[in-house]
Design a protein around this motif. Structure first.
Motif, PDB file in Angstrom:
ATOM      1  N   SER A 121       0.854  -1.197   0.000  1.00 59.65           N
ATOM      2  CA  SER A 121       0.000   0.000   0.000  1.00 59.65           C
ATOM      3  C   SER A 121       0.883   1.238   0.000  1.00 59.65           C
ATOM      4  N   ILE A 122       0.334   2.341  -0.498  1.00 61.36           N
ATOM      5  CA  ILE A 122       1.061   3.611  -0.566  1.00 61.36           C
ATOM      6  C   ILE A 122       0.441   4.585   0.423  1.00 61.36           C
ATOM      7  N   LYS A 123       1.292   5.217   1.223  1.00 62.18           N
ATOM      8  CA  LYS A 123       0.778   6.246   2.137  1.00 62.18           C
ATOM      9  C   LYS A 123       1.836   7.310   2.371  1.00 62.18           C
ATOM     10  N   SER A 124       1.405   8.417   2.928  1.00 61.10           N
ATOM     11  CA  SER A 124       2.301   9.522   3.250  1.00 61.10           C
ATOM     12  C   SER A 124       2.675   9.441   4.727  1.00 61.10           C
ATOM     13  N   ILE A 125       3.959   9.581   5.036  1.00 62.51           N
ATOM     14  CA  ILE A 125       4.441   9.497   6.410  1.00 62.51           C
ATOM     15  C   ILE A 125       4.868  10.885   6.872  1.00 62.51           C
ATOM     16  N   PRO A 126       4.282  11.391   7.941  1.00 65.54           N
ATOM     17  CA  PRO A 126       4.658  12.733   8.413  1.00 65.54           C
ATOM     18  C   PRO A 126       5.995  12.716   9.155  1.00 65.54           C
ATOM     19  N   SER A 127       6.461  13.909   9.491  1.00 70.83           N
ATOM     20  CA  SER A 127       7.650  14.031  10.331  1.00 70.83           C
ATOM     21  C   SER A 127       7.280  13.664  11.760  1.00 70.83           C
ATOM     22  N   TYR A 128       8.190  12.972  12.447  1.00 76.49           N
ATOM     23  CA  TYR A 128       7.952  12.600  13.841  1.00 76.49           C
ATOM     24  C   TYR A 128       9.007  13.233  14.731  1.00 76.49           C
ATOM     25  N   GLN A 129       8.580  13.625  15.902  1.00 78.42           N
ATOM     26  CA  GLN A 129       9.479  14.116  16.933  1.00 78.42           C
ATOM     27  C   GLN A 129       9.952  12.892  17.720  1.00 78.42           C
ATOM     28  N   VAL A 130      11.263  12.583  17.630  1.00 77.73           N
ATOM     29  CA  VAL A 130      11.713  11.308  18.192  1.00 77.73           C
ATOM     30  C   VAL A 130      12.932  11.459  19.102  1.00 77.73           C
ATOM     31  N   PHE A 131      13.064  10.462  19.956  1.00 82.16           N
ATOM     32  CA  PHE A 131      14.266  10.228  20.748  1.00 82.16           C
ATOM     33  C   PHE A 131      14.967   9.075  20.044  1.00 82.16           C
ATOM     34  N   SER A 132      16.217   9.279  19.597  1.00 81.01           N
ATOM     35  CA  SER A 132      16.819   8.273  18.728  1.00 81.01           C
ATOM     36  C   SER A 132      18.236   7.889  19.160  1.00 81.01           C
ATOM     37  N   LEU A 133      18.642   6.723  18.664  1.00 81.16           N
ATOM     38  CA  LEU A 133      20.004   6.230  18.858  1.00 81.16           C
ATOM     39  C   LEU A 133      20.466   5.680  17.515  1.00 81.16           C
ATOM     40  N   ARG A 134      21.521   6.269  16.978  1.00 77.35           N
ATOM     41  CA  ARG A 134      22.043   5.842  15.671  1.00 77.35           C
ATOM     42  C   ARG A 134      23.477   5.348  15.835  1.00 77.35           C
ATOM     43  N   ARG A 135      23.739   4.181  15.233  1.00 83.02           N
ATOM     44  CA  ARG A 135      25.069   3.606  15.384  1.00 83.02           C
ATOM     45  C   ARG A 135      25.338   2.621  14.251  1.00 83.02           C
ATOM     46  N   PHE A 166      10.096   2.804  15.692  1.00 82.98           N
ATOM     47  CA  PHE A 166      10.439   2.326  14.361  1.00 82.98           C
ATOM     48  C   PHE A 166      11.946   2.429  14.161  1.00 82.98           C
ATOM     49  N   THR A 167      12.417   1.771  13.130  1.00 77.94           N
ATOM     50  CA  THR A 167      13.847   1.736  12.810  1.00 77.94           C
ATOM     51  C   THR A 167      14.069   2.314  11.425  1.00 77.94           C
ATOM     52  N   ILE A 168      15.113   3.130  11.294  1.00 79.92           N
ATOM     53  CA  ILE A 168      15.510   3.663   9.991  1.00 79.92           C
ATOM     54  C   ILE A 168      16.849   3.021   9.609  1.00 79.92           C
ATOM     55  N   TYR A 169      16.900   2.467   8.399  1.00 77.10           N
ATOM     56  CA  TYR A 169      18.137   1.861   7.896  1.00 77.10           C
ATOM     57  C   TYR A 169      18.776   2.848   6.922  1.00 77.10           C
ATOM     58  N   HIS A 170      19.888   3.437   7.331  1.00 80.83           N
ATOM     59  CA  HIS A 170      20.473   4.542   6.562  1.00 80.83           C
ATOM     60  C   HIS A 170      21.333   4.083   5.389  1.00 80.83           C
ATOM     61  N   ASP A 171      21.667   2.809   5.313  1.00 84.34           N
ATOM     62  CA  ASP A 171      22.418   2.326   4.160  1.00 84.34           C
ATOM     63  C   ASP A 171      21.491   2.233   2.949  1.00 84.34           C
ATOM     64  N   ASN A 180      24.346   0.611   9.256  1.00 80.30           N
ATOM     65  CA  ASN A 180      24.029   1.924   9.817  1.00 80.30           C
ATOM     66  C   ASN A 180      22.545   1.958  10.202  1.00 80.30           C
ATOM     67  N   ILE A 181      22.277   1.808  11.502  1.00 78.94           N
ATOM     68  CA  ILE A 181      20.902   1.697  11.988  1.00 78.94           C
ATOM     69  C   ILE A 181      20.583   2.839  12.953  1.00 78.94           C
ATOM     70  N   GLU A 182      19.369   3.371  12.830  1.00 78.85           N
ATOM     71  CA  GLU A 182      18.872   4.370  13.791  1.00 78.85           C
ATOM     72  C   GLU A 182      17.526   3.892  14.329  1.00 78.85           C
ATOM     73  N   ILE A 183      17.452   3.734  15.648  1.00 80.11           N
ATOM     74  CA  ILE A 183      16.178   3.368  16.258  1.00 80.11           C
ATOM     75  C   ILE A 183      15.515   4.633  16.793  1.00 80.11           C
ATOM     76  N   CYS A 184      14.207   4.740  16.598  1.00 80.67           N
ATOM     77  CA  CYS A 184      13.483   5.974  16.920  1.00 80.67           C
ATOM     78  C   CYS A 184      12.257   5.671  17.781  1.00 80.67           C
ATOM     79  N   ALA A 185      12.082   6.474  18.808  1.00 75.90           N
ATOM     80  CA  ALA A 185      10.904   6.366  19.656  1.00 75.90           C
ATOM     81  C   ALA A 185      10.241   7.742  19.703  1.00 75.90           C
TER      82      ALA A 185
END
Length: 271
Positions: A121-135, A166-171, A180-185
């Motif tokens: 499915s296709i949807k639009s994802i807004p910006s989220y205000q998150v606490f994150s850890l990237r490593r 959610f998790t963002i995969y930056h590679d 290169n992984i960033e976890i976001c809450a």
């Protein structure tokens, strides 16, 4: 001095292996007879040979044995043995994963499963205000450790975080190591960055392809293959940006892997 055959009998090491140790530089003959070119060995070489056999039986390769022989002391050898133990444990885990996948494949064949249909499915994802850890972590399996670190840090510092993580995969490509992984809450309000733990606003994604994956995490690979087929059929889109993943039901809130629910999100743009 002993000829190679005599030394082989005394040490219970084959002539073939003694020649191999000579070729690799691990154990050179004490002398080479200048008239016959026979390899000659001395009794003083037996302790070195015993060290080689000891390390070889534990899985050390020739280059590792060479380093150990040059730096032989109790502390160094103990360190090398611990590294080899960890290496073997990782190898065992990898082989166990293969066995698990074999059993899954056998089960699927018995149940007549050929493929799982994944709806995109296709949807639009807004910006989220998150606490994150990237490593950058060793592999994708290390993501769980990041979540444990974030959870412990949030508890210690009284940081309220949402369950809609959610998790963002930056590679931009799949990587076998150094991921290169960033976890976001998501959080209700921003705070002060502390070390690797940061607050930020994620980028909005106007066009995000999403698909739900039911069952064990092993099914995720099939979901990506299904998405590849979907993308080929919908040539008006192409992949862009960093993919995301949301585990709605996982090990922390669901006992049965068959009931896990993971959402794969892949950003797109129109061609």
């Amino acid at each position: 001095m002993f000829k190679i055959g005599e030394f082989s009998k005394l040490t219970q090491v084959s002539i073939r292996m003694l020649r191999y140790y000579d070729e690799t530089g691990l154990l050179k003959p004490a002398e080479i007879d200048k008239f016959t070119n026979y390899r000659l060995y001395a009794t003083e070489q037996i302790p070195t040979l015993n060290k080689i056999i000891f390390l070889r039986n534990l899985g050390f390769n020739s280059s590792e044995i060479a380093v150990a022989l040059k730096n032989w002391d109790d502390e160094f050898i103990t360190y090398q043995l611990e590294n080899k133990r960890l290496e073997i444990e990782n190898m065992i885990k990898a082989e166990q994963d293969k066995l698990f996948k074999i059993e899954l494949a056998k089960k699927d064949i018995r149940q007549g499963k050929i493929a799982i249909n994944y709806n995109v499915s296709i949807k639009s994802i807004p910006s989220y205000q998150v606490f994150s850890l990237r490593r950058i972590v060793p592999d994708y399996y290390a993501e769980g450790q990041l979540w444990q670190e974030m959870s412990a840090f949030a508890d210690e510092n009284n940081i309220p975080i949402s369950n809609n993580t959610f998790t963002i995969y930056h590679d931009t490509e799949y990587k076998e190591k150094d991921v290169n992984i960033e976890i976001c809450a998501p959080v209700a309000r921003m705070g002060k960055d502390i070390g690797e733990f940061t607050y930020r606003n994620t980028e909005p994604v106007p066009i995000m392809a999403c698909t739900m994956v039911y069952g064990p995490f092993e099914n995720i690979a099939n979901a990506y293959l299904a998405f590849a087929n979907w993308l080929q059929e919908h040539s008006q889109y192409k992949m862009t940006g960093q993919s995301r993943q949301i585990v709605h039901y996982g090990p922390w809130n669901e006992k049965s892997p068959d009931k896990y629910l993971t959402e794969i999100q892949i950003p797109l743009e129109r061609t």
